[in-house]
Design a protein around this motif. Structure first.
Motif, PDB file in Angstrom:
ATOM      1  N   ALA A   1       0.916  -1.024  -0.007  1.00 42.54           N
ATOM      2  CA  ALA A   1      -0.025  -0.151   0.036  1.00 42.54           C
ATOM      3  C   ALA A   1       1.023   1.049   0.021  1.00 42.54           C
ATOM      4  CB  ALA A   1      -0.847   0.119   1.280  1.00 42.54           C
ATOM      5  N   ASN A   2       0.532   2.272  -0.859  1.00 45.43           N
ATOM      6  CA  ASN A   2       1.362   3.388  -1.004  1.00 45.43           C
ATOM      7  C   ASN A   2       0.238   4.538  -0.934  1.00 45.43           C
ATOM      8  OD1 ASN A   2       3.622   5.039  -1.319  1.00 45.43           O
ATOM      9  ND2 ASN A   2       3.394   5.114  -3.745  1.00 45.43           N
ATOM     10  N   VAL A   3       0.166   5.530  -0.021  1.00 46.12           N
ATOM     11  CA  VAL A   3      -0.516   6.650   0.144  1.00 46.12           C
ATOM     12  C   VAL A   3       0.501   7.845   0.238  1.00 46.12           C
ATOM     13  CG1 VAL A   3      -2.383   7.363   1.349  1.00 46.12           C
ATOM     14  CG2 VAL A   3      -2.263   5.067   1.345  1.00 46.12           C
ATOM     15  N   PHE A   4      -0.040   8.825  -0.700  1.00 46.45           N
ATOM     16  CA  PHE A   4       0.620  10.223  -0.364  1.00 46.45           C
ATOM     17  C   PHE A   4      -0.459  11.278  -0.575  1.00 46.45           C
ATOM     18  CE2 PHE A   4       1.644   9.798  -4.989  1.00 46.45           C
ATOM     19  CZ  PHE A   4       1.150  10.927  -5.414  1.00 46.45           C
ATOM     20  N   SER A   5      -0.252  12.323  -0.253  1.00 48.66           N
ATOM     21  CA  SER A   5      -1.097  13.528  -0.360  1.00 48.66           C
ATOM     22  C   SER A   5       0.103  14.809  -0.199  1.00 48.66           C
ATOM     23  CB  SER A   5      -2.130  13.723   0.799  1.00 48.66           C
ATOM     24  OG  SER A   5      -1.476  13.879   2.126  1.00 48.66           O
ATOM     25  N   GLY A   6      -0.394  15.847  -0.820  1.00 43.92           N
ATOM     26  CA  GLY A   6       0.545  17.051  -1.407  1.00 43.92           C
ATOM     27  C   GLY A   6      -0.331  18.148  -1.585  1.00 43.92           C
ATOM     28  N   VAL A   7       0.622  19.190  -1.975  1.00 45.28           N
ATOM     29  CA  VAL A   7       0.001  20.360  -2.205  1.00 45.28           C
ATOM     30  C   VAL A   7       0.658  21.061  -3.763  1.00 45.28           C
ATOM     31  CG1 VAL A   7      -1.033  21.186  -0.330  1.00 45.28           C
ATOM     32  CG2 VAL A   7       1.504  21.750  -0.843  1.00 45.28           C
ATOM     33  N   GLY A   8       0.250  21.880  -4.252  1.00 44.63           N
ATOM     34  CA  GLY A   8       0.929  22.461  -5.640  1.00 44.63           C
ATOM     35  C   GLY A   8       0.892  23.617  -5.824  1.00 44.63           C
ATOM     36  N   GLN A   9       1.672  24.607  -6.356  1.00 44.20           N
ATOM     37  CA  GLN A   9       1.400  26.128  -6.674  1.00 44.20           C
ATOM     38  C   GLN A   9       2.141  26.354  -7.862  1.00 44.20           C
ATOM     39  OE1 GLN A   9       2.385  28.053  -2.842  1.00 44.20           O
ATOM     40  NE2 GLN A   9       0.095  28.205  -2.282  1.00 44.20           N
ATOM     41  N   ILE A  10       1.793  27.487  -8.148  1.00 44.77           N
ATOM     42  CA  ILE A  10       2.621  28.271  -9.421  1.00 44.77           C
ATOM     43  C   ILE A  10       3.876  28.187  -8.798  1.00 44.77           C
ATOM     44  CG2 ILE A  10       2.984  30.311 -10.801  1.00 44.77           C
ATOM     45  CD1 ILE A  10       0.146  30.098 -11.130  1.00 44.77           C
ATOM     46  N   ALA A  11       5.126  27.953  -9.425  1.00 46.00           N
ATOM     47  CA  ALA A  11       6.491  27.968  -8.817  1.00 46.00           C
ATOM     48  C   ALA A  11       7.045  29.230  -9.041  1.00 46.00           C
ATOM     49  CB  ALA A  11       7.363  27.071  -9.535  1.00 46.00           C
ATOM     50  N   ARG A  12       6.598  30.323 -10.095  1.00 43.62           N
ATOM     51  CA  ARG A  12       7.130  31.661 -10.418  1.00 43.62           C
ATOM     52  C   ARG A  12       5.901  32.357 -10.735  1.00 43.62           C
ATOM     53  NH1 ARG A  12      10.013  33.029 -14.481  1.00 43.62           N
ATOM     54  NH2 ARG A  12      11.523  34.314 -13.284  1.00 43.62           N
ATOM     55  N   ARG A  13       6.155  33.619 -10.508  1.00 43.43           N
ATOM     56  CA  ARG A  13       5.206  34.761 -10.813  1.00 43.43           C
ATOM     57  C   ARG A  13       5.954  36.065 -11.156  1.00 43.43           C
ATOM     58  NH1 ARG A  13       1.806  35.600  -5.443  1.00 43.43           N
ATOM     59  NH2 ARG A  13       0.810  37.023  -6.759  1.00 43.43           N
ATOM     60  N   LEU A  14       4.936  36.611 -12.199  1.00 47.31           N
ATOM     61  CA  LEU A  14       5.409  37.746 -12.524  1.00 47.31           C
ATOM     62  C   LEU A  14       5.605  38.888 -11.517  1.00 47.31           C
ATOM     63  CD1 LEU A  14       4.204  37.983 -16.108  1.00 47.31           C
ATOM     64  CD2 LEU A  14       6.417  37.518 -15.459  1.00 47.31           C
ATOM     65  N   ASN A  15       6.695  39.908 -11.378  1.00 48.12           N
ATOM     66  CA  ASN A  15       6.559  41.138 -10.813  1.00 48.12           C
ATOM     67  C   ASN A  15       5.854  42.226 -11.467  1.00 48.12           C
ATOM     68  OD1 ASN A  15       6.952  42.933  -8.939  1.00 48.12           O
ATOM     69  ND2 ASN A  15       9.427  43.203  -9.464  1.00 48.12           N
ATOM     70  N   LEU A  16       4.717  42.320 -11.214  1.00 46.29           N
ATOM     71  CA  LEU A  16       3.728  43.468 -11.950  1.00 46.29           C
ATOM     72  C   LEU A  16       3.611  44.647 -11.213  1.00 46.29           C
ATOM     73  CD1 LEU A  16       0.740  40.986 -12.989  1.00 46.29           C
ATOM     74  CD2 LEU A  16       2.801  41.805 -14.335  1.00 46.29           C
ATOM     75  N   MET A  17       2.945  45.658 -11.813  1.00 44.23           N
ATOM     76  CA  MET A  17       2.750  46.846 -11.274  1.00 44.23           C
ATOM     77  C   MET A  17       1.703  46.669 -10.038  1.00 44.23           C
ATOM     78  SD  MET A  17       3.118  49.558 -14.294  1.00 44.23           S
ATOM     79  CE  MET A  17       4.368  49.969 -15.469  1.00 44.23           C
ATOM     80  N   ASN A  18       2.042  47.799  -9.126  1.00 42.11           N
ATOM     81  CA  ASN A  18       0.971  48.016  -8.064  1.00 42.11           C
ATOM     82  C   ASN A  18       0.000  49.062  -8.615  1.00 42.11           C
ATOM     83  OD1 ASN A  18       2.431  50.435  -7.446  1.00 42.11           O
ATOM     84  ND2 ASN A  18       3.464  49.326  -5.823  1.00 42.11           N
TER      85      ASN A  18
END
Length: 999
Positions: free
Chosen positions: A276-293
C-alpha cells in the motif's frame, strides 16, 4: 573370563551382522551416508546486503532446475539435500555459492559487484540485450526513478534523465500533455515528429481524440485527451528509449522518430504480499511575474494619455477616470491562479505465486484539484493485472498484462492566466455584497464568468498485451506477441448565458453546448521465431517475424444552441439548433515482415543486421511498401589482452557504430484520395458537399537516414562509466503540401518534396559510484546533449510559401523577426533595421533577423545518497535556450493592461492607443528580437527523501517526502522558461508526503 568373552563375542557378532547388512543395502541402494545425504529437507534463510534485506534474489540449487526468489523481507525457503550447493545471484551483486551440509537456516550477505553493472538487460522491443553487448543507442529509467516523482504523466518521469531526449511540459493544468523530441525534429510537418510508443508489446496510438472546436485547445495544449496521458506512472516498471538506426530499424517506418518502450510491473514469485502506498500533497505556481501595483499602474496610464495629448480621460477608461476605486489593489495572479492544488494518491497491490505461476493485481486512485479560482478537479483510477506462467520443463511461457484507466478532467473552459496578468490592479471585486458576480455597472468583464463555461473530459483506456512462447528445439523458440487497446473520450463544454453581463438581456437561447465523442481502437499480432547457437568462440542468433496491425479512429462533434432553459444545456435534444461540427471515421492498416541477425565472435566483436519491409494503408497503390534496414557493430576492446595487461584501471571499453534507414508515414489517413466534406449550406433542402483534398497516389514514405558512433568506457571496476555518442540523421523526401495556384481551387496538394533536414549532436553520459560503504553510499549520474538542427536543402525556397518560415542552413525552429535598434532619441519611438534601405519597415523585406529557438544544450544531474535507513534522491534539469519573453504576448505599455515593473526602468514609450505611430511601432516591437530573450534555466526538478522504519520482519514501512519543480534558477522574463507561451498555467511546484507499507 569366559562370560566376558562370550559377551564381547556376542556384541562383535552383532556389529559384524549390522555392518554386513549395511554393506548389502549399500550395494543395492547406495551407502547409508549417501541415503542420508540425499534426504530432502527444508532450507530457509535471509539474504541481505550492507544496507538491509534484499527482495527478489534468485536462489538456485546448482546443477538443477529448482529454485526460488527471496520475498520482500529477503527471506527464502527451498528444499535441498546436504550435498546440494545453493547459488545466490542478484543484479549488481557478486554471485555467492554455499554448501548446504548440516545447516538448515542460512544468513547470507551479498557483496555489491560494480563489474556487473554492464550485465543489466535492456528491452529492445523484439529482443533483449545486455547493456555491455548492445550495438545501438538505448536510454533507460526504472521504477525506482519513476516512484520518486509525484506526477501523473509518463513523459514527466523522463525529463532531464535521458541524453538526446528533449521533453517539455506544455501546461501546468491537470492532465496536460507533453512535447517530446528524440534527437531533434525530422519532419517539416509539426505532426510528423512523434515517436512510437509501445506498452508491453502493444503499439499505442497517441492521436488526440479531442475536437478543435473546444477552447480546451488552450486549457489543455498538447492534447491532454490521449491514451498516453491516461497511462498510470505507478504501474510502470521501466521505460527504454531507442534512438539510433540499429535500435529503431526493426520497427521500420514506425521508428523514424525514435521508439519509447514502456514495460509495466510484473508479478514476482514468493509468498503473497500486500503493498500500500499513500501520499498527499499540495501544488502551487512556482514563479510569478513582478507586476505593477496600483500606484505604478495609474502613473503609467496618466503618462500614456499625456504622451498622446489627451487631457480628459474618456468615459471607457474606468481604471483612471474615477469610475473604479483608485486606492484599490488586487493581486490578480494570487486571486485567479494562486490557489493551492490538493494532490492525493492511494495505491494498493497484491501479488504472489510459485516459481511457475505468478499473479499481480493493483489499483491506483489519484485526485488533483487546480490552482484556478473555482472548484475543479482531475481524477484518475487505474487497475492493473499481470500474470505469467512457465511450464515445469521451461518450454512454455505465457504472459498477460492488462491496464484499465478511468480518467475524468473538470476544468474551466478558458485558462485564466492571461487575465491574471492583464487585469488592472484596481479592477473591481469579483463578487458583490450578496455573493453574486460583480459586473460593476457593466464597466468590466468579470473573469470569473468563464468558470461558468465548464469543460469536462472523461476518458476510458484499456490496454491488453500478451505473449506466448514455446521452445520448439533447444535452440529454436516460437513466440507470438498480441495486443489490444481501446480508448474512449467523451468531452463537453457549456457556455451558458449566465456568463454574460445581465445588462445585455441574454437568456438561455444564447447558451451553447459543444459535445464530442472520440474513440481509438487497435489490435496487433506479431508471430516470431528466435534461433541461437554457440560454437566455440562464435555465437549466432536469428530473429524473424511479421507484424499485423489495424487501428480504427473516429470522432463525432456537435454544437447545440437555443435552449429553453439553462438547466437543459447538457441535453442536445432540448436545443433549437444543432450543428454537426465533425463526423469522421478512419482505418489505418499496417503490415510488415522483419528480421535480425546478431553475431558475436570471441565475446568482443559484435555485428547486428536488421531489416524490415513495411506496408502502410496511408499511401496509394504501388507506393504502400518500402524497405528499411540498419547495421550495427561493436568492439569490446577492453577484453583484448593488451588492454587487460597495460590498462588495468580500464574495466570496460567498447566502440560501437550504426547506420541505417527508417521511414515515416505520419500524415494521417486517406491523404492520397479525393475527399469531400459538408459545406453546411442547404440547396433545395439538401446539404451540399465540397472538395477538400486533391487525389495524388504518387507520394510515399519520408526517409530518415541515421548514423552514430559512440564510445562506452568503464573505470575502476565500473565504478565510473562514461559514454560519448555523436549522431547525424538526415530526413528527406518530405511529405508536405506543395503550393498550387489559387485558380485550382486548392492552396496545396499533398506530395513528397526533395527538402532535407539534418539533425546532429553530441551526447555525453556519466555515472559513478562515488562512495560505497556499509552504512553510506553515494552515486551520481549526469547527461548532456548538444543538438544541432539544420535545413540543408529546399529547392526554390524563396519562391515558395515557406519563404518566411524557413532559411537554408538554419534550424526548423526559428522565428524571422525585425531587428530592434533601440529608441529614437527625438521621437521616443522604437526603431528597427531597414534591411532593404527603402526607408520603410515592411514585413516581407525587413523581417530578416533570425531567432533560433533550438536549445544549445540540455541535460540533467542526478544524485542518490543513502545513510543507514535514510535515502536522498535529487535531480537538476538544465537547458540553455532562447525563447519568447514577456514582450511577445503583452500589450503596449500605457493601455489598460498591467505591465511588468521592468518597463518603468527600460524607458519604453507609453501610449493609451491614440498615437498611431506609437501603436504601429509597438506592433513591430512585439515581432522583433526584443520579444525574445534568454530562457535558460536550472531547475531542481525532483527531490525525494525517504526513511525506512526499523519494523518487524513480516512487514515494512517507509516514509517519504517528494517534490517536483521545487526550485528554478533563471533570468527569464516571463512566467516560466520551460512553458514560455505566457498565456498558460506554468508547471506547478508540488510537494507530497507519503507512506509505503508492505505486508
Amino acid at each position: 573370563m569366559n562370560k566376558f568373552l562370550n559377551n564381547q563375542g556376542s556384541t562383535l557378532l552383532k556389529q559384524l551382522w549390522l555392518v554386513g547388512l549395511l554393506l548389502i543395502c549399500g550395494a543395492l541402494h547406495g551407502s547409508p551416508l549417501t541415503m542420508w545425504q540425499q534426504t530432502q529437507q527444508p532450507i530457509t534463510g535471509t539474504v541481505r546486503d550492507a544496507q538491509g534485506v534484499l527482495p527478489g534474489v534468485t536462489v538456485l540449487i546448482k546443477g538443477k532446475t529448482s529454485g526460488t526468489l527471496t520475498d520482500e523481507n529477503g527471506q527464502f525457503s527451498i528444499t535441498a539435500t546436504a550435498t546440494d550447493i545453493l547459488v545466490f545471484s542478484y543484479m549488481g551483486y557478486k554471485t555467492m555459492e554455499v554448501g548446504v551440509g548440516n545447516q538448515t537456516i542460512f544468513s547470507i550477505t551479498l557483496e555489491e559487484d560494480t563489474t556487473q553493472l554492464k550485465e543489466v538487460v535492456l528491452n529492445a522491443g523484439y529482443y533483449s540485450v545486455k547493456d555491455k553487448e548492445r550495438t545501438g543507442s538505448i536510454s533507460r529509467i526504472t521504477a525506482k526513478d519513476i516512484e520518486t516523482q509525484p506526477v501523473t504523466n509518463v513523459l514527466a518521469t523522463m525529463q532531464g534523465r535521458m541524453a538526446g531526449v528533449s521533453i517539455t511540459q506544455t501546461s501546468g493544468v491537470p492532465g496536460a500533455g507533453f512535447d517530446i523530441q528524440i534527437r531533434g525534429r525530422n519532419s517539416l510537418r509539426a505532426d510528423g515528429n512523434s515517436p512510437l510508443y509501445i506498452i508491453d508489446g502493444m503499439p499505442l496510438g497517441t492521436e488526440s481524440l479531442g475536437n478543435s472546436s473546444f477552447l480546451s485547445g488552450s486549457i489543455l495544449p498538447g492534447a491532454g485527451v490521449n491514451a498516453l496521458s491516461t497511462l498510470n506512472p505507478a504501474d510502470i516498471e521501466s521505460i527504454e528509449v531507442l534512438k539510433d538506426a540499429d535500435a529503431t530499424a526493426i520497427y521500420g517506418s514506425r521508428g523514424a522518430n525514435g521508439v519509447v518502450l514502456i514495460t509495466t510491473k510484473k508479478a514476482k514469485s514468493g509468498k503473497t504480499t500486500l503493498t500500500a502506498n499513500v501520499f498527499s500533497g499540495v501544488g502551487q505556481i512556482a514563479r510569478r511575474l513582478n507586476l505593477m501595483n496600483t500606484e505604478q499602474y495609474l502613473a503609467m496610464r496618466r503618462q500614456a494619455f499625456e504622451n498622446d495629448g489627451i487631457a480628459t480621460y474618456p468615459t471607457f477608461a474606468h481604471d483612471i477616470n474615477g469610475t473604479w476605486d483608485q486606492n484599490r489593489y488586487t493581486d490578480w495572479q494570487k486571486e485567479l491562479i494562486g490557489n493551492t492544488s490538493q494532490h492525493r494518491q492511494v495505491d494498493v497491490g497484491i501479488q504472489g505465486g510459485s516459481e511457475f505461476t505468478k499473479l499481480l493485481l493493483k489499483m491506483t486512485n489519484y485526485q488533483e484539484t487546480s490552482v484556478f479560482h473555482g472548484d475543479f478537479a482531475y481524477k484518475k483510477t487505474a487497475f492493473q493485472f499481470s500474470g505469467n506462467h512457465r511450464s515445469a520443463d521451461q518450454k512454455l511461457q505465457l504472459d498477460l498484462s492488462v491496464q484499465y484507466v478511468l480518467d475524468k478532467n473538470n476544468l474551466p473552459g478558458t485558462d485564466l492566466t492571461l487575465d491574471a496578468i492583464n487585469l488592472a490592479p484596481n479592477a473591481p471585486a469579483l463578487y458583490d455584497a450578496d455573493g453574486n458576480l460583480n459586473w460593476e455597472n457593466s464597466t468590466w468583464n468579470n473573469p470569473i464568468r468563464q468558470n461558468f463555461e465548464q469543460y469536462v473530459a472523461k476518458t476510458n483506456f484499456l490496454n491488453v498485451g500478451g505473449s506466448l512462447s514455446y521452445q520448439l528445439l533447444p535452440n529454436l523458440e516460437f513466440r507470438t506477441m498480441a495486443g489490444f487497446s481501446d480508448t474512449r473520450l467523451a468531452e463537453s463544454k457549456i457556455s451558458p448565458s449566465t456568463l454574460y453581463d445581465p445588462a445585455f438581456g441574454l437568456d438561455s437561447s444564447f447558451s451553447f453546448l459543444v459535445r464530442n465523442a472520440g474513440y481509438q481502437q487497435s489490435w496487433s499480432l506479431e508471430p516470431q521465431l528466435h534461433w541461437s547457437t554457440t560454437y566455440q568462440n562464435h555465437t549466432l542468433s536469428l530473429l524473424t517475424g511479421a507484424t499485423f496491425q489495424e487501428r480504427n479512429f473516429g470522432t463525432y462533434a456537435l454544437q447545440a444552441t437555443g435552449f429553453s432553459s439553462n438547466s437543459l444545456i447538457y441535453n442536445p435534444s432540448a436545443a433549437n439548433v444543432i450543428r454537426i461540427l465533425n463526423n469522421s471515421n478512419s482505418v489505418y492498416k499496417y503490415n510488415a515482415v522483419f528480421g535480425r541477425m546478431n553475431y558475436t565472435f570471441n565475446e568482443r566483436y559484435i555485428l547486428n543486421l536488421t531489416g524490415r519491409r513495411d506496408g502502410s494503408s496511408r499511401f496509394g497503390p504501388g507506393k504502400q511498401f518500402a524497405n528499411f534496414g540498419a547495421v550495427g557493430a561493436a568492439w569490446l576492446f577492453s577484453k583484448e589482452a593488451l588492454v587487460e595487461k597495460h590498462l588495468p584501471w580500464l574495466s570496460f571499453g567498447k566502440l560501437r557504430s550504426s547506420y541505417g534507414t527508417t521511414g515515416n508515414d505520419q500524415i494521417g489517413d486517406y491523404q492520397y484520395l479525393d475527399t469531400f466534406s459538408s459545406n453546411g449550406l442547404p440547396y433545395q433542402g439538401i446539404i451540399g458537399l465540397q472538395p477538400t483534398r486533391l487525389f495524388n497516389p504518387d507520394f510515399s514514405w519520408e526517409t530518415n537516414t541515421k548514423w552514430e558512433a559512440a564510445l562506452d568506457l568503464g573505470f575502476l571496476n565500473d565504478r565510473i562509466s562514461v559514454t560519448a555518442a555523436y549522431f547525424k540523421n538526415k530526413s528527406g523526401n518530405q511529405l508536405v503540401g506543395i503550393p498550387l495556384p489559387g485558380t485550382t481551387g486548392f492552396t496545396s496538394v499533398q506530395s513528397n518534396f526533395p527538402a532535407e533536414v539534418e539533425n546532429s549532436g553530441l551526447e555525453l553520459e556519466w555515472s559513478s559510484k562515488n562512495v560505497n560503504r556499509a552504512n553510506f553510499s553515494w552515486s551520481t549520474s549526469f547527461n548532456l546533449t548538444f543538438p544541432k538542427n539544420e535545413l540543408v536543402s529546399f529547392p526554390d525556397l524563396e519562391g515558395s510559401t515557406f519563404a518566411n518560415q524557413y532559411i537554408l542552413g538554419e534550424p526548423l525552429n526559428i522565428r524571422m523577426v525585425y531587428q530592434y535598434n533601440g529608441l529614437d532619441s527625438e521621437t521616443g519611438l522604437y526603431t528597427f533595421e531597414d534591411f532593404n534601405g527603402d526607408g520603410l519597415i515592411r514585413a516581407n523585406d525587413d523581417r530578416k533577423k533570425v531567432v533560433d529557438l533550438t536549445p544549445e544544450f540540455f541535460g540533467g544531474f542526478q544524485n542518490t545518497l543513502t545513510y543507514h535507513k535514510w535515502q536522498l534522491d535529487f535531480l537538476f534539469q538544465f537547458v540553455k535556450q532562447t525563447g519568447p519573453n514577456f514582450n511577445n504576448y503583452k500589450s503596449m505599455p500605457g493601455l489598460s493592461v498591467n505591465q511588468s515593473v521592468d518597463v518603468l526602468n527600460e524607458g519604453q514609450p507609453f501610449s493609451a492607443g491614440f498615437n498611431t505611430q506609437a501603436t504601429n511601432a509597438y506592433s513591430f516591437y512585439r515581432n522583433s528580437d526584443a520579444a525574445f530573450g534568454d530562457a535558460s534555466f536550472i531547475r531542481l526538478k525532483n527531490i525525494a527523501l525517504s526513511y525506512t522504519l526499523p519494523t518487524a520482519k513480516k512487514w515494512h514501512c517507509k516514509l517519504y517526502l517528494q517534490g517536483q519543480n521545487v526550485l528554478t534558477f533563471t533570468n527569464y522574463r516571463g512566467l516560466d522558461p520551460e512553458n514560455y507561451s505566457g498565456i498558460r498555467i506554468p508547471p506547478l511546484r508540488v510537494l507530497t508526503l507519503g507512506t509505503q507499507l508492505t505486508f
